[in-house]
Design a protein around this motif. Structure first.
Motif, PDB file in Angstrom:
ATOM      1  N   LYS A  58      48.770  46.644  36.822  1.00  0.00           N
ATOM      2  CA  LYS A  58      48.749  46.516  38.277  1.00  0.00           C
ATOM      3  C   LYS A  58      48.677  47.907  38.882  1.00  0.00           C
ATOM      4  O   LYS A  58      49.554  48.747  38.675  1.00  0.00           O
ATOM      5  N   GLY A  59      47.586  48.185  39.569  1.00  0.00           N
ATOM      6  CA  GLY A  59      47.385  49.477  40.195  1.00  0.00           C
ATOM      7  C   GLY A  59      46.460  49.285  41.380  1.00  0.00           C
ATOM      8  O   GLY A  59      46.744  48.515  42.291  1.00  0.00           O
ATOM      9  N   LYS A  60      45.320  49.990  41.350  1.00  0.00           N
ATOM     10  CA  LYS A  60      44.319  49.765  42.395  1.00  0.00           C
ATOM     11  C   LYS A  60      43.790  48.336  42.311  1.00  0.00           C
ATOM     12  O   LYS A  60      43.374  47.749  43.295  1.00  0.00           O
ATOM     13  N   GLU A  61      43.800  47.807  41.090  1.00  0.00           N
ATOM     14  CA  GLU A  61      43.451  46.408  40.866  1.00  0.00           C
ATOM     15  C   GLU A  61      44.561  45.769  40.042  1.00  0.00           C
ATOM     16  O   GLU A  61      45.353  46.460  39.400  1.00  0.00           O
ATOM     17  N   GLU A  62      44.628  44.457  40.057  1.00  0.00           N
ATOM     18  CA  GLU A  62      45.617  43.747  39.260  1.00  0.00           C
ATOM     19  C   GLU A  62      44.902  42.971  38.163  1.00  0.00           C
ATOM     20  O   GLU A  62      44.023  42.147  38.435  1.00  0.00           O
TER      21      GLU A  62
END
Length: 255
Positions: A58-62
């Motif tokens: 989980k970051g800029k996208e999951e």
């Protein structure tokens, strides 16, 4: 009756506190030099690793519930094949000098330095740090510093004696097998904090290896978490590293 119950509560509470203190006191009071020496002796010493992994990112996208196959030749190459529901979706190949990656859904690719890995992990990484992360080793060599030692929660806590103006680092080391259980790196200048928590270690073919790890990176811009669990770990087996970026893929541009 009420006085009896109250007395029992006090006795149990005191016994509980006393037990906690005794458990910490029962850990030998070792110097930082002795602890680092034991940690070095417990370093991973196999040549190759082959394993399956489950990953939640989980970051800029999951990207929850991604599977991956890991193949590694220590100090030489790290190869990952990612899949979702049994279908290959991406490949990653890391060497000390280069990172190569492609993903099939968006048909994008990358060939370059460690900016891509650092971007994913939310902080700066190089080959040695990535390798140590997978192997359950301290991402920075403990032998490069001197530490203040304390015992907390039945673990050795190591804090650098020299206050680095750029970053602070702290380690928690298990008093039985002397592997790093947790480490924190804080970059005050960049307002970044990285925490790596290893999910215990077990012995595979006479070598200690982590059951998994949790990476949490926090900065002004975002929070990144990577939760990895290992399965089917093997050492010193023959490995292949097939990798070819398909034609027509768009190259990722990083600043």
């Amino acid at each position: 009756m009420r006085k009896t119950v109250t007395l029992l509560i006090i006795i149990f509470a005191f016994a509980s506190c006393k037990s906690s203190k005794v458990s910490d006191k029962s850990i030998p009071g070792l110097s930082s030099k002795a602890i680092v020496k034991k940690n070095t002796a417990a370093s991973f010493n196999r040549k190759t690793v082959k394993a399956s992994m489950s990953i939640k990112y989980k970051g800029k996208e999951e990207l929850p519930n991604i599977s991956a196959s890991l193949r590694m030749v220590k100090d030489s190459i790290i190869w990952l094949n990612f899949s979702k529901l049994g279908f290959p979706v991406a490949k990653l190949k890391i060497t000390p000098d280069e990172v190569k990656f492609y993903e099939k859904i968006g048909k994008t690719s990358f060939e370059g330095d460690f900016k891509l890995i650092s971007n994913w992990l939310g902080t700066e990484f190089d080959f040695v740090k990535v390798q140590n992360l997978f192997l359950g080793e301290a991402i920075l060599s403990l032998e490069q510093d001197k530490y203040e030692v304390s015992v907390k929660d039945r673990k050795y806590e190591l804090l650098s004696k020299k206050r680095n103006p750029i970053f602070d680092i702290k380690y928690w080391i298990d008093p039985v097998h002397f592997k790093v259980i947790k480490e924190e790196v804080g970059h005050a200048e960049k307002n970044q904090n990285l925490t790596i928590l290893y999910k215990d270690f077990h012995k595979i073919s006479e070598s200690l290896f982590p059951k998994g790890f949790l990476v949490t990176a926090i900065s002004d811009q975002m929070k990144t978490t990577i939760d990895v669990n290992y399965k089917n770990v093997q050492f010193d087996v023959p490995l292949r590293f097939p990798f070819a970026i398909p034609s027509g893929y768009r190259n990722i541009e990083l600043e």
